[in-house]
Enzyme design. Structure first.
Site, PDB file in Angstrom:
ATOM      1  CB  CYS A 291       0.210   4.477 -40.664  1.00 61.56           C
ATOM      2  SG  CYS A 291       0.830   2.901 -41.180  1.00 61.56           S
TER       3      CYS A 291
ATOM      4  CB  CYS B 223      -0.962  -0.105   1.142  1.00 56.54           C
ATOM      5  SG  CYS B 223      -1.814   1.508   1.310  1.00 56.54           S
TER       6      CYS B 223
END
Length: 499
Positions: free
Chosen positions: A478, A231
């Site tokens: 592309c 955490c």
């Protein structure tokens, strides 16, 4: 080959509770079908359709009843399920979920999907509703002896075009219930849902605390223990991810928990490191049976240009917090693959999390070696109901592949990924292919190739792209930027020409 149903086709769908579109229809459940599409599960949607398309000739009351009237093409999407998916289904509908059965450190799981330790698994009622929905188990929100006082607000997010969460930040800490209250929840869950898996997440303050909490969890019905070494939001130093970054501390506190319990132990490790294997191996030496990863990544998001405060802002201040959601999946996959490749960890169970929203996300982790999957952020956004698509999609995939058990594909992708790029073949080019019928002439491919590639594409007078093969290096920029998906891989490699 059928067209792909893109999320963009239903980008305005709010995925409603008690959806008005379904109440208005009366023939089928449009909301369920839309959710299937959203979660990459259109084949399951197609299986549920009646023989004849109920949308044919219909006046679309579903679209009129929508909370965003006229903005979601419900009829078009369902018709495409008939015309482009239903006709190409490969196997009969899967009636049972036997393929999904697995285990976690020898303990049976009805499927690989667990709630991860967070607010989504923080009360008896929430876990009970999740179990009823079909989740195999839950890693309960981290139990500790500390007094937890949370900030408000505690969440912020990076969102997509339709407001859906791409990346999620939290500054939340641990369970704010007492240890005794949480032990009572474990007892009730085990009594009422004996077949569900209870993974007790704990965080101690010292060796004795780790040992005591582990013992209490075992005594009160937990099937396994998860040690929170990860955490990033602890108010006190020396806890959570501060431990996970130091293998010696991971080993020490794992050994302390092992002294308190005989049931399986998983160490939940932090991604805020360069490599996770050293801490994972340390946990193994300390007595852990498995690894859970990843927890959230330390982050700053949403710096306000007027107040200069990042989000979430709490009385004029903010803080570094944990980042999760689909945006972190590539990082999570990298860590799971790292541990999947580590021969020292070959006997360790890997419970993976980090950006899982769809069954395809879960599958990617399984292919990298994960034996179970944990989910939080997607549940916070979409609810426990996503388990239906997680199970159905993965089950159908296994059936299509002719696999009888989910374990048959665990780690199957590890041989095809390397830690370095020196293994990649570099003597051929895979050129892009342009579909003039799908192309709308926007020129995005030209812009990207000119300013971010190798100046290999131009627009003709008819606004169609033309490629200069002597300049193209096959980078596929592309392909990625085309908004119409009108550019794909040619599928054939060509030998590079020496200059």
């Amino acid at each position: 080959m059928r067209k792909i149903l893109y999320r963009s086709d239903m980008i305005q769908c709010a995925l409603c509770l008690d959806a008005p579109c379904s109440r208005a229809c009366g023939r089928i459940d449009p909301a369920a079908l839309l959710r299937n599409i959203w979660f990459d599960n259109e084949k399951t949607a197609a299986y549920t359709l009646p023989a004849e398309n109920p949308c044919a000739g219909c006046q679309a009351p579903c679209e009129k009843a929508c909370v965003r009237p006229g903005q979601v093409p419900v009829q078009q999407l369902i018709t495409r399920l008939y015309e482009e998916v239903k006709e190409e289904l490969e196997v009969a509908p899967v009636q049972d979920e036997e393929r999904l059965r697995t285990e976690l450190c020898g303990i049976p799981l009805e499927n690989p999907f667990l709630l991860s330790s967070s607010v989504v698994a923080s009360t008896y009622d929430m876990c009970a509703r999740a179990f009823e929905a079909g989740w195999a188990g839950a890693s309960f929100k981290t139990i500790c002896s500390m007094e937890i006082h949370e900030a408000s607000p505690r969440f912020s997010a990076v969102t997509g075009d339709n407001g859906s969460i791409i990346g999620f930040k939290n500054v939340e800490q641990l369970s704010d219930h007492s240890v005794e209250e949480n032990m009572e929840i474990f007892r009730r869950l085990k009594e009422n849902y004996p077949g569900k898996f209870i993974l007790a997440s704990i965080m101690g303050q010292d060796d004795e605390d780790w040992e005591r909490l582990a013992r209490l969890c075992e005594e009160n019905g937990a099937d396994a223990i998860e040690l929170n070494f990860s955490c990033p939001n602890m108010a006190e130093g020396g806890l959570g991810s501060d431990i996970g970054q130091v293998p010696e501390l991971v080993e020490r506190f794992t050994a302390a928990a092992r002294r308190g319990a005989r049931i399986p132990i998983l160490a939940k490790l932090t991604p805020n490191v360069d490599r996770m294997s050293p801490a994972a191996e340390a946990a193994m030496r300390g007595g852990a049976n498995g690894i859970a990863a990843i927890n959230t990544i330390k982050s700053i998001v949403g710096v306000n240009p007027h107040t200069y405060i990042s989000s979430p802002a709490v009385h004029g201040m903010s803080a570094v917090g944990g980042y999760s959601g689909n945006a972190v999946k590539p990082i999570a996959l990298r860590f799971i693959a790292e541990m999947g490749h580590d021969p020292a960890l070959s006997d360790m169970h890997l419970s993976a999390m980090g950006g899982v929203e769809t069954w395809k996300d879960a599958l990617e982790f399984i292919l990298m070696g994960a034996g179970s999957i944990q989910v939080t952020t997607a549940v916070m956004q979409y609810g426990y109901r996503i388990i239906d698509d997680l199970k159905a999609g993965l089950n159908l995939y296994l059936a299509e592949k002719g696999l009888d058990h989910i374990g048959d594909i665990r780690g199957a992708g590890l041989d095809y990924v390397s830690d370095t790029t020196d293994v990649l073949e570099r003597d051929t080019i895979l050129y892009p292919r342009f579909n003039s019928k799908k192309c709308i002439g926007c020129g995005r491919c030209v812009i990207s190739c000119a300013d971010g590639g190798h100046q290999a594409i131009r627009l003709t007078d008819e606004r169609k792209p033309r490629m200069d093969a002597s300049k193209c290096v096959g980078c596929h920029l592309c392909v990625l930027v085309c908004p119409q998906k009108a550019i794909t891989s040619s599928g054939k490699r060509v030998k590079k020409v020496s200059s």
